[in-house]
Design a protein around this motif. Sequence first.
Motif, mmCIF file in Angstrom:
data_model
loop_
_atom_site.group_PDB
_atom_site.id
_atom_site.type_symbol
_atom_site.label_atom_id
_atom_site.label_comp_id
_atom_site.label_asym_id
_atom_site.label_seq_id
_atom_site.Cartn_x
_atom_site.Cartn_y
_atom_site.Cartn_z
ATOM 1 N N MET A 1 0.837 -1.201 0.000
ATOM 2 C CA MET A 1 0.000 0.000 0.000
ATOM 3 C C MET A 1 0.868 1.246 0.000
ATOM 4 S SD MET A 1 -2.839 1.195 2.822
ATOM 5 C CE MET A 1 -3.578 2.826 2.740
ATOM 6 N N LYS A 2 0.558 2.193 -0.878
ATOM 7 C CA LYS A 2 1.289 3.450 -0.919
ATOM 8 C C LYS A 2 0.983 4.254 0.344
ATOM 9 C CE LYS A 2 1.970 7.554 -3.797
ATOM 10 N NZ LYS A 2 1.557 8.266 -5.026
ATOM 11 N N LEU A 6 1.529 10.286 1.158
ATOM 12 C CA LEU A 6 2.027 10.581 -0.188
ATOM 13 C C LEU A 6 0.962 10.392 -1.263
ATOM 14 C CD1 LEU A 6 5.542 8.863 -0.022
ATOM 15 C CD2 LEU A 6 4.959 11.253 0.463
ATOM 16 N N THR A 7 -0.224 9.951 -0.875
ATOM 17 C CA THR A 7 -1.294 9.686 -1.840
ATOM 18 C C THR A 7 -2.018 10.983 -2.186
ATOM 19 O OG1 THR A 7 -1.590 7.458 -0.941
ATOM 20 C CG2 THR A 7 -3.375 8.349 -2.293
ATOM 21 N N ARG A 8 -2.093 11.291 -3.468
ATOM 22 C CA ARG A 8 -2.676 12.559 -3.915
ATOM 23 C C ARG A 8 -4.004 12.405 -4.651
ATOM 24 N NH1 ARG A 8 0.090 13.732 -0.567
ATOM 25 N NH2 ARG A 8 2.000 14.973 -0.526
ATOM 26 N N GLU A 9 -4.398 11.174 -4.899
ATOM 27 C CA GLU A 9 -5.689 10.947 -5.563
ATOM 28 C C GLU A 9 -6.289 9.652 -5.050
ATOM 29 O OE1 GLU A 9 -3.967 8.849 -9.630
ATOM 30 O OE2 GLU A 9 -4.557 10.956 -9.666
ATOM 31 N N LEU A 10 -7.578 9.481 -5.291
ATOM 32 C CA LEU A 10 -8.295 8.317 -4.782
ATOM 33 C C LEU A 10 -7.636 7.021 -5.265
ATOM 34 C CD1 LEU A 10 -10.888 7.737 -3.092
ATOM 35 C CD2 LEU A 10 -12.057 7.400 -5.291
ATOM 36 N N PRO A 11 -7.245 6.139 -4.328
ATOM 37 C CA PRO A 11 -6.593 4.879 -4.717
ATOM 38 C C PRO A 11 -7.533 3.948 -5.465
ATOM 39 C CG PRO A 11 -6.226 5.404 -2.385
ATOM 40 C CD PRO A 11 -7.327 6.302 -2.873
ATOM 41 N N ASP A 12 -7.017 2.799 -5.860
ATOM 42 C CA ASP A 12 -7.799 1.844 -6.644
ATOM 43 C C ASP A 12 -8.533 0.815 -5.793
ATOM 44 O OD1 ASP A 12 -7.006 2.977 -9.072
ATOM 45 O OD2 ASP A 12 -5.152 1.808 -9.098
ATOM 46 N N TYR A 13 -7.945 0.453 -4.654
ATOM 47 C CA TYR A 13 -8.506 -0.641 -3.858
ATOM 48 C C TYR A 13 -9.466 -0.121 -2.784
ATOM 49 C CZ TYR A 13 -4.842 -3.222 -6.206
ATOM 50 O OH TYR A 13 -4.045 -3.772 -7.167
ATOM 51 N N PRO A 14 -10.549 -0.852 -2.529
ATOM 52 C CA PRO A 14 -11.610 -0.371 -1.634
ATOM 53 C C PRO A 14 -11.132 0.077 -0.252
ATOM 54 C CG PRO A 14 -12.364 -2.298 -2.818
ATOM 55 C CD PRO A 14 -10.922 -2.145 -3.151
ATOM 56 N N ARG A 15 -10.338 -0.746 0.422
ATOM 57 C CA ARG A 15 -9.901 -0.380 1.773
ATOM 58 C C ARG A 15 -9.066 0.897 1.743
ATOM 59 N NH1 ARG A 15 -5.946 -0.991 5.598
ATOM 60 N NH2 ARG A 15 -6.695 -1.391 7.728
ATOM 61 N N GLU A 16 -8.206 1.005 0.759
ATOM 62 C CA GLU A 16 -7.369 2.202 0.635
ATOM 63 C C GLU A 16 -8.226 3.419 0.303
ATOM 64 O OE1 GLU A 16 -4.168 1.499 -2.100
ATOM 65 O OE2 GLU A 16 -3.690 -0.432 -1.184
ATOM 66 N N LYS A 17 -9.261 3.212 -0.502
ATOM 67 C CA LYS A 17 -10.196 4.302 -0.811
ATOM 68 C C LYS A 17 -10.856 4.823 0.465
ATOM 69 C CE LYS A 17 -11.645 3.028 -5.515
ATOM 70 N NZ LYS A 17 -12.808 2.670 -6.360
ATOM 71 N N ILE A 18 -11.257 3.902 1.315
ATOM 72 C CA ILE A 18 -11.934 4.283 2.555
ATOM 73 C C ILE A 18 -10.995 5.068 3.462
ATOM 74 C CG2 ILE A 18 -13.025 3.396 4.659
ATOM 75 C CD1 ILE A 18 -13.922 0.945 2.936
ATOM 76 N N GLU A 41 -19.505 7.946 0.052
ATOM 77 C CA GLU A 41 -19.702 8.755 -1.154
ATOM 78 C C GLU A 41 -18.379 9.249 -1.724
ATOM 79 O OE1 GLU A 41 -22.449 11.784 0.004
ATOM 80 O OE2 GLU A 41 -24.218 10.502 -0.331
ATOM 81 N N MET A 42 -17.491 9.702 -0.862
ATOM 82 C CA MET A 42 -16.202 10.182 -1.355
ATOM 83 C C MET A 42 -15.361 9.036 -1.907
ATOM 84 S SD MET A 42 -13.287 12.499 0.523
ATOM 85 C CE MET A 42 -11.812 12.973 -0.402
ATOM 86 N N ALA A 43 -15.454 7.872 -1.245
ATOM 87 C CA ALA A 43 -14.676 6.708 -1.679
ATOM 88 C C ALA A 43 -15.262 6.033 -2.918
ATOM 89 C CB ALA A 43 -14.581 5.700 -0.540
ATOM 90 N N ARG A 44 -16.515 6.399 -3.253
ATOM 91 C CA ARG A 44 -17.204 5.823 -4.413
ATOM 92 C C ARG A 44 -17.363 4.309 -4.279
ATOM 93 N NH1 ARG A 44 -13.530 8.994 -8.900
ATOM 94 N NH2 ARG A 44 -13.919 11.099 -8.101
ATOM 95 N N ILE A 45 -17.844 3.909 -3.109
ATOM 96 C CA ILE A 45 -18.096 2.498 -2.839
ATOM 97 C C ILE A 45 -19.485 2.390 -2.215
ATOM 98 C CG2 ILE A 45 -15.672 1.895 -2.490
ATOM 99 C CD1 ILE A 45 -16.316 2.012 0.562
ATOM 100 N N SER A 46 -19.943 1.173 -1.987
ATOM 101 C CA SER A 46 -21.237 0.960 -1.340
ATOM 102 C C SER A 46 -21.040 0.819 0.172
ATOM 103 C CB SER A 46 -21.888 -0.313 -1.878
ATOM 104 O OG SER A 46 -21.135 -1.446 -1.490
ATOM 105 N N LYS A 47 -22.137 0.986 0.906
ATOM 106 C CA LYS A 47 -22.062 0.776 2.355
ATOM 107 C C LYS A 47 -21.691 -0.667 2.676
ATOM 108 C CE LYS A 47 -24.718 4.170 4.927
ATOM 109 N NZ LYS A 47 -25.808 4.373 5.908
ATOM 110 N N THR A 48 -22.156 -1.583 1.852
ATOM 111 C CA THR A 48 -21.829 -2.995 2.050
ATOM 112 C C THR A 48 -20.331 -3.197 1.995
ATOM 113 O OG1 THR A 48 -23.923 -3.706 1.079
ATOM 114 C CG2 THR A 48 -22.154 -5.339 1.176
ATOM 115 N N THR A 49 -19.691 -2.552 1.016
ATOM 116 C CA THR A 49 -18.233 -2.653 0.893
ATOM 117 C C THR A 49 -17.555 -2.066 2.119
ATOM 118 O OG1 THR A 49 -18.367 -2.506 -1.521
ATOM 119 C CG2 THR A 49 -16.238 -2.020 -0.515
#
Length: 210
Positions: A1-2, A6-18, A41-49
Amino acid sequence: MKPLLLTRELPDYPREKILYSAMHLFVSKGYKETSILDVVEMARISKTTFYNFFRSKDELLADLFDQLADEFLREVEKAIHAERKVAYKGYAGIRRYMELCNDHQEIAQVLLITSVGISPEVEGVRRKAHHRFARMIHDTVRSILPEGISDSEMGLVSQAMVGAINEVVIQRLMNEKEEVEVESVARLLNRIAVGSFTALALDRNRPLPR
């Protein structure tokens, strides 16, 4: 995980997005004012995720705290190991920690102020980070102190120094309007740390009064 720092944009993986979304929302909106729905909403995932990874917002904060504290302390470790002179290692570690807190003041505020008293789980990761930082100080000065000083005594002074460093970060870096010279403050804190351990060594070797 980056590293999150240092992360400047929404990551690809769900947990990292959260974690990424929570970090930005807790900083910009506040922990109490941020809802799980905001994070989703910001992470662009579902509540289930979301609930596949975290049971609650408190658990999310605990994991976020653990991740960010680990990133801070890894940088401190690097600074200590990079300094060749043993006498300067403590200063190098304190300076790097203060630089990170200064460069990421809003995140440091979440770690040192906002998260206080949120939940036992968050307090657990706070103590874990505190003890890890104290252990770094302990290990850095252990080799240059005389024999006879117990690990318990060393640990007590190390923990007190971590508390003092964090208090200075809160009071000087976060509350003052004028810019603080991190290097000079780090030097002063290091002198206090050296003085504390030196006093401990002298006291340990001083004959007991009759």
